[in-house]
Motif scaffolding. Sequence first.
Motif, PDB file in Angstrom:
ATOM      1  N   LYS A  39       0.826  -1.200   0.000  1.00 55.77           N
ATOM      2  CA  LYS A  39       0.000   0.000   0.000  1.00 55.77           C
ATOM      3  C   LYS A  39       0.865   1.257   0.000  1.00 55.77           C
ATOM      4  O   LYS A  39       0.583   2.222  -0.717  1.00 55.77           O
ATOM      5  CB  LYS A  39      -0.929  -0.008   1.215  1.00 55.77           C
ATOM      6  CG  LYS A  39      -2.100  -0.977   1.122  1.00 55.77           C
ATOM      7  CD  LYS A  39      -2.972  -0.900   2.357  1.00 55.77           C
ATOM      8  CE  LYS A  39      -4.209  -1.771   2.221  1.00 55.77           C
ATOM      9  NZ  LYS A  39      -5.150  -1.209   1.228  1.00 55.77           N
ATOM     10  N   VAL A  40       1.897   1.242   0.824  1.00 54.12           N
ATOM     11  CA  VAL A  40       2.754   2.427   0.907  1.00 54.12           C
ATOM     12  C   VAL A  40       3.422   2.707  -0.430  1.00 54.12           C
ATOM     13  O   VAL A  40       3.521   3.871  -0.865  1.00 54.12           O
ATOM     14  CB  VAL A  40       3.812   2.229   2.020  1.00 54.12           C
ATOM     15  CG1 VAL A  40       4.865   3.320   1.956  1.00 54.12           C
ATOM     16  CG2 VAL A  40       3.131   2.216   3.384  1.00 54.12           C
ATOM     17  N   ASN A  41       3.868   1.652  -1.109  1.00 51.83           N
ATOM     18  CA  ASN A  41       4.622   1.845  -2.347  1.00 51.83           C
ATOM     19  C   ASN A  41       3.735   2.000  -3.573  1.00 51.83           C
ATOM     20  O   ASN A  41       4.169   2.596  -4.564  1.00 51.83           O
ATOM     21  CB  ASN A  41       5.571   0.667  -2.573  1.00 51.83           C
ATOM     22  CG  ASN A  41       6.697   0.633  -1.557  1.00 51.83           C
ATOM     23  OD1 ASN A  41       7.197   1.672  -1.147  1.00 51.83           O
ATOM     24  ND2 ASN A  41       7.076  -0.556  -1.138  1.00 51.83           N
ATOM     25  N   ASN A  42       2.527   1.449  -3.536  1.00 52.61           N
ATOM     26  CA  ASN A  42       1.733   1.389  -4.760  1.00 52.61           C
ATOM     27  C   ASN A  42       0.359   2.032  -4.662  1.00 52.61           C
ATOM     28  O   ASN A  42      -0.328   2.101  -5.688  1.00 52.61           O
ATOM     29  CB  ASN A  42       1.546  -0.079  -5.186  1.00 52.61           C
ATOM     30  CG  ASN A  42       2.848  -0.765  -5.503  1.00 52.61           C
ATOM     31  OD1 ASN A  42       3.509  -0.453  -6.474  1.00 52.61           O
ATOM     32  ND2 ASN A  42       3.239  -1.702  -4.647  1.00 52.61           N
ATOM     33  N   LEU A  55      -6.487   4.593  -4.580  1.00 49.98           N
ATOM     34  CA  LEU A  55      -6.142   4.268  -5.965  1.00 49.98           C
ATOM     35  C   LEU A  55      -4.630   4.068  -6.075  1.00 49.98           C
ATOM     36  O   LEU A  55      -3.894   4.291  -5.124  1.00 49.98           O
ATOM     37  CB  LEU A  55      -6.597   5.399  -6.895  1.00 49.98           C
ATOM     38  CG  LEU A  55      -8.099   5.716  -6.907  1.00 49.98           C
ATOM     39  CD1 LEU A  55      -8.372   6.927  -7.790  1.00 49.98           C
ATOM     40  CD2 LEU A  55      -8.905   4.506  -7.384  1.00 49.98           C
ATOM     41  N   ALA A  56      -4.193   3.657  -7.257  1.00 52.94           N
ATOM     42  CA  ALA A  56      -2.764   3.471  -7.467  1.00 52.94           C
ATOM     43  C   ALA A  56      -2.041   4.807  -7.359  1.00 52.94           C
ATOM     44  O   ALA A  56      -2.562   5.853  -7.751  1.00 52.94           O
ATOM     45  CB  ALA A  56      -2.511   2.839  -8.829  1.00 52.94           C
ATOM     46  N   SER A  57      -0.842   4.754  -6.804  1.00 55.58           N
ATOM     47  CA  SER A  57      -0.023   5.957  -6.762  1.00 55.58           C
ATOM     48  C   SER A  57       0.460   6.302  -8.172  1.00 55.58           C
ATOM     49  O   SER A  57       0.325   5.496  -9.100  1.00 55.58           O
ATOM     50  CB  SER A  57       1.168   5.750  -5.840  1.00 55.58           C
ATOM     51  OG  SER A  57       2.026   4.740  -6.352  1.00 55.58           O
ATOM     52  N   ARG A  58       1.013   7.516  -8.329  1.00 55.37           N
ATOM     53  CA  ARG A  58       1.474   7.929  -9.653  1.00 55.37           C
ATOM     54  C   ARG A  58       2.528   6.963 -10.198  1.00 55.37           C
ATOM     55  O   ARG A  58       2.466   6.545 -11.346  1.00 55.37           O
ATOM     56  CB  ARG A  58       2.045   9.348  -9.593  1.00 55.37           C
ATOM     57  CG  ARG A  58       2.506   9.865 -10.954  1.00 55.37           C
ATOM     58  CD  ARG A  58       3.185  11.208 -10.857  1.00 55.37           C
ATOM     59  NE  ARG A  58       3.506  11.696 -12.198  1.00 55.37           N
ATOM     60  CZ  ARG A  58       2.779  12.565 -12.881  1.00 55.37           C
ATOM     61  NH1 ARG A  58       1.669  13.067 -12.334  1.00 55.37           N
ATOM     62  NH2 ARG A  58       3.148  12.949 -14.084  1.00 55.37           N
ATOM     63  N   ARG A  59       3.453   6.581  -9.344  1.00 52.63           N
ATOM     64  CA  ARG A  59       4.521   5.701  -9.815  1.00 52.63           C
ATOM     65  C   ARG A  59       3.968   4.329 -10.191  1.00 52.63           C
ATOM     66  O   ARG A  59       4.354   3.764 -11.226  1.00 52.63           O
ATOM     67  CB  ARG A  59       5.596   5.564  -8.748  1.00 52.63           C
ATOM     68  CG  ARG A  59       6.764   4.689  -9.177  1.00 52.63           C
ATOM     69  CD  ARG A  59       7.904   4.748  -8.199  1.00 52.63           C
ATOM     70  NE  ARG A  59       7.493   4.342  -6.859  1.00 52.63           N
ATOM     71  CZ  ARG A  59       8.316   4.268  -5.821  1.00 52.63           C
ATOM     72  NH1 ARG A  59       9.586   4.618  -5.977  1.00 52.63           N
ATOM     73  NH2 ARG A  59       7.880   3.893  -4.633  1.00 52.63           N
ATOM     74  N   LEU A 108      -2.631  11.028  -9.795  1.00 55.78           N
ATOM     75  CA  LEU A 108      -1.353  11.532 -10.271  1.00 55.78           C
ATOM     76  C   LEU A 108      -0.874  12.736  -9.476  1.00 55.78           C
ATOM     77  O   LEU A 108       0.305  12.845  -9.147  1.00 55.78           O
ATOM     78  CB  LEU A 108      -1.450  11.895 -11.754  1.00 55.78           C
ATOM     79  CG  LEU A 108      -1.930  10.773 -12.688  1.00 55.78           C
ATOM     80  CD1 LEU A 108      -1.883  11.240 -14.132  1.00 55.78           C
ATOM     81  CD2 LEU A 108      -1.102   9.511 -12.504  1.00 55.78           C
ATOM     82  N   THR A 109      -1.777  13.693  -9.219  1.00 46.78           N
ATOM     83  CA  THR A 109      -1.446  14.905  -8.466  1.00 46.78           C
ATOM     84  C   THR A 109      -2.523  15.131  -7.412  1.00 46.78           C
ATOM     85  O   THR A 109      -3.374  14.250  -7.209  1.00 46.78           O
ATOM     86  CB  THR A 109      -1.362  16.115  -9.404  1.00 46.78           C
ATOM     87  OG1 THR A 109      -2.628  16.303 -10.064  1.00 46.78           O
ATOM     88  CG2 THR A 109      -0.279  15.912 -10.461  1.00 46.78           C
ATOM     89  N   GLY A 110      -2.504  16.283  -6.791  1.00 45.73           N
ATOM     90  CA  GLY A 110      -3.482  16.569  -5.754  1.00 45.73           C
ATOM     91  C   GLY A 110      -4.908  16.339  -6.188  1.00 45.73           C
ATOM     92  O   GLY A 110      -5.680  15.656  -5.522  1.00 45.73           O
ATOM     93  N   GLY A 120      -5.600  15.500  -9.597  1.00 43.32           N
ATOM     94  CA  GLY A 120      -5.488  14.895 -10.914  1.00 43.32           C
ATOM     95  C   GLY A 120      -5.533  13.382 -10.835  1.00 43.32           C
ATOM     96  O   GLY A 120      -4.864  12.766 -10.004  1.00 43.32           O
ATOM     97  N   PHE A 121      -6.338  12.777 -11.714  1.00 42.68           N
ATOM     98  CA  PHE A 121      -6.522  11.334 -11.728  1.00 42.68           C
ATOM     99  C   PHE A 121      -6.322  10.816 -13.144  1.00 42.68           C
ATOM    100  O   PHE A 121      -6.388  11.574 -14.118  1.00 42.68           O
ATOM    101  CB  PHE A 121      -7.924  10.959 -11.233  1.00 42.68           C
ATOM    102  CG  PHE A 121      -8.219  11.420  -9.830  1.00 42.68           C
ATOM    103  CD1 PHE A 121      -7.989  10.591  -8.752  1.00 42.68           C
ATOM    104  CD2 PHE A 121      -8.711  12.702  -9.600  1.00 42.68           C
ATOM    105  CE1 PHE A 121      -8.261  11.021  -7.453  1.00 42.68           C
ATOM    106  CE2 PHE A 121      -8.984  13.130  -8.308  1.00 42.68           C
ATOM    107  CZ  PHE A 121      -8.754  12.291  -7.235  1.00 42.68           C
ATOM    108  N   ALA A 122      -6.091   9.517 -13.243  1.00 44.03           N
ATOM    109  CA  ALA A 122      -5.898   8.894 -14.555  1.00 44.03           C
ATOM    110  C   ALA A 122      -6.571   7.531 -14.563  1.00 44.03           C
ATOM    111  O   ALA A 122      -6.589   6.822 -13.548  1.00 44.03           O
ATOM    112  CB  ALA A 122      -4.413   8.749 -14.877  1.00 44.03           C
ATOM    113  N   VAL A 123      -7.118   7.162 -15.715  1.00 41.85           N
ATOM    114  CA  VAL A 123      -7.757   5.857 -15.909  1.00 41.85           C
ATOM    115  C   VAL A 123      -7.308   5.318 -17.262  1.00 41.85           C
ATOM    116  O   VAL A 123      -7.290   6.068 -18.256  1.00 41.85           O
ATOM    117  CB  VAL A 123      -9.296   5.959 -15.864  1.00 41.85           C
ATOM    118  CG1 VAL A 123      -9.920   4.578 -16.060  1.00 41.85           C
ATOM    119  CG2 VAL A 123      -9.779   6.590 -14.583  1.00 41.85           C
TER     120      VAL A 123
END
Length: 662
Positions: A251-254, A261-265, A332-334, A336-339
């Motif tokens: 969870k911390v890394n991903n 949701l998934a982290s940006r990385r 992705l950002t504060g 900002g989201f991506a799908v």
Amino acid sequence: MARMQETIQFARQRGVITLRSLLLLFTAGLLLLVLIAAVSVSFDRFRDYMTDQLRGHSQDGATAIGLSLSNAIDGRDPVAAASLIDAVFDSGRYLSVVYIDNQGEEIAGRETSLRELKVPGWFVSLADLPLPAGEAEVVRGWSRLGKVRVVSHPGRAYEDLWKVTSRTVAGSVLVAGVGLIGLFWTMTRILRPLRAVEIQAQALGRRDFRRRVDITSTRELNQVTRAMNQMADDLGQLFEGQAKLIQHLRKVNNEDSVTGLASRRAFEQRLKVEVESEERAAPGVLFLIQLADFARYNQTYGREEADRLLVSIGDAIGGFSRGHSDSFAGRLTGAGFAVFLPGVSRADGVIWCRQLLDQLDGIYSDFSAPMDVSVHAGIAQAAENRNVRDLMAAADEALRQAQADEASACHAADADRLEHYNSETWRAIIKQAIRDGWLSLWLQPMVRKGDGDVLFHQVFSRMKTPDGWVKANIFVPMAERFGMTPDIDRWVLTRSLELLREQPDAQLAMTLGVVSVASDGFRTDLLEQLAMAGPERQRLQVGVSEQAIHHHRVQVGLLVRALNRLQVPVIVDRFGVGGVPFSYLRNLRFQALRIDSSFIHDIDSHEDNRFYLESVATIAHSRGVRVYVTGVETESEYSVLGDIGVDGAMGYHLGRPFEAEQ
């Protein structure tokens, strides 16, 4: 080889005598020795007694006959002597009666042989009673006429000895049998906890820490069962602690700490696999979503309310992602989201993006009232000649164009690009392919890490379209949306079983679609077909994706337990992307995990993913679960896997898919 040796060793251990049998054999042997000793002593004593009786009887007979010949009858008359001996001998109690003179010549006598005894011949040979002879002098006045020699008949003695011996043996056997039955019943009750402990130990060997021993017995056995129960509890807690730690690290890394949701990385890593990986690259669309004026909302309502808004937005986006097979989302950002939706055309992406934006706009408006807010999205389509950076740039450009409108809006880039099939076209193509059999079975080897031997072949399907044959990762997401994967999986299962029958040494693995796992009708058909398949079903591994475990926990549990009863190995497929706690590894018996390719891509330069996989491999191996990886495309990626400790790897670097007919 090691596993085979363990199996042989286990088989040998199972052949060792049980403690109860050992105690019963020892007791039976001890009772047999006591019986033999008792019978032997009794036999010898009674044999000596009967010998003394025969000796006394012979001497009494001889004395009586001698007196009769000396006084009552003239012993010098052979006829009178013979008459007397005949009268005595006819009583049947003598074996021989002989009257001899002083020179040893027989004057008169009678004798018979040991015939028609009412005892077995072997017993006569065993007893072999001595035949003592009784003697008495025959005199007339002061003259010695001769002597009488008498031998008693031992028939009666043999019969009495046989009766006493047989009754002694029968009584001893009866007592011993009753004693052994009582001992068996007692030992069964006393040693019941040991059988329960054995079952518990076997469960621990399978890394099942839930079994407990509740049977009570002697104080010593109760202490053993308490110690075993405590060990099971400790091991279970240790596993739970390890699982929670690994899950927390994942969870911390991903995962994004606010929305889940998934982290940006993590999102970009998985997107890179979907777009750039030679093995998985397929058409799809990327959404970039931005909440307008979020900074002003944060300043107005505070951070806590802003986080609540982000959680609601994340839940909505996550729900949208779960509704589209194989899609995934990230923050992705504060604001900002991506799908990313694999296998989706731009036209369908625009329709679904607008639907999602309407939902997000409603959530944002409810939270921000009376502020006037909006949500914008940019859409770009993945293609063979476009890498992740270009795809993100195109979607970002489309997002900026959408942000030119004050109201919520989405804008699609690449209007001049060749359009991929839309959803209705896909529906018709897949339906026709299933109906007309435009499907082909393909295989890809899973290679053992170390010696390079092929463990099994992963089964894929490819489908014929107007543009030619396409890979499963292109059309399966659309088939999942239309609920058509059960028909495809039925075809794959039938063809796989046929291939196993044709090739007795083959080992295959297939993965079920999420819709197939959720379908009661498909699960029934699957189990019936496997039950009728025979021994070859044990050479077919059935994969269930982690997303299916997450969204259909009950159905997956029923399916896995039924497959376990049929001795069909079960694999967790696409492990790591479902975000599911590891607790299902404790509650369900899986034989292997197959790590998703997004964790393997560039793992030689991704320390976090490497540590995660090492931890997963350790905890999986501690439960006897094998670990496989997919998506290995470079030598550097493959070399890193040796240190992680995986059991097998698959990817274009190790072996490309080939048609099963070849």
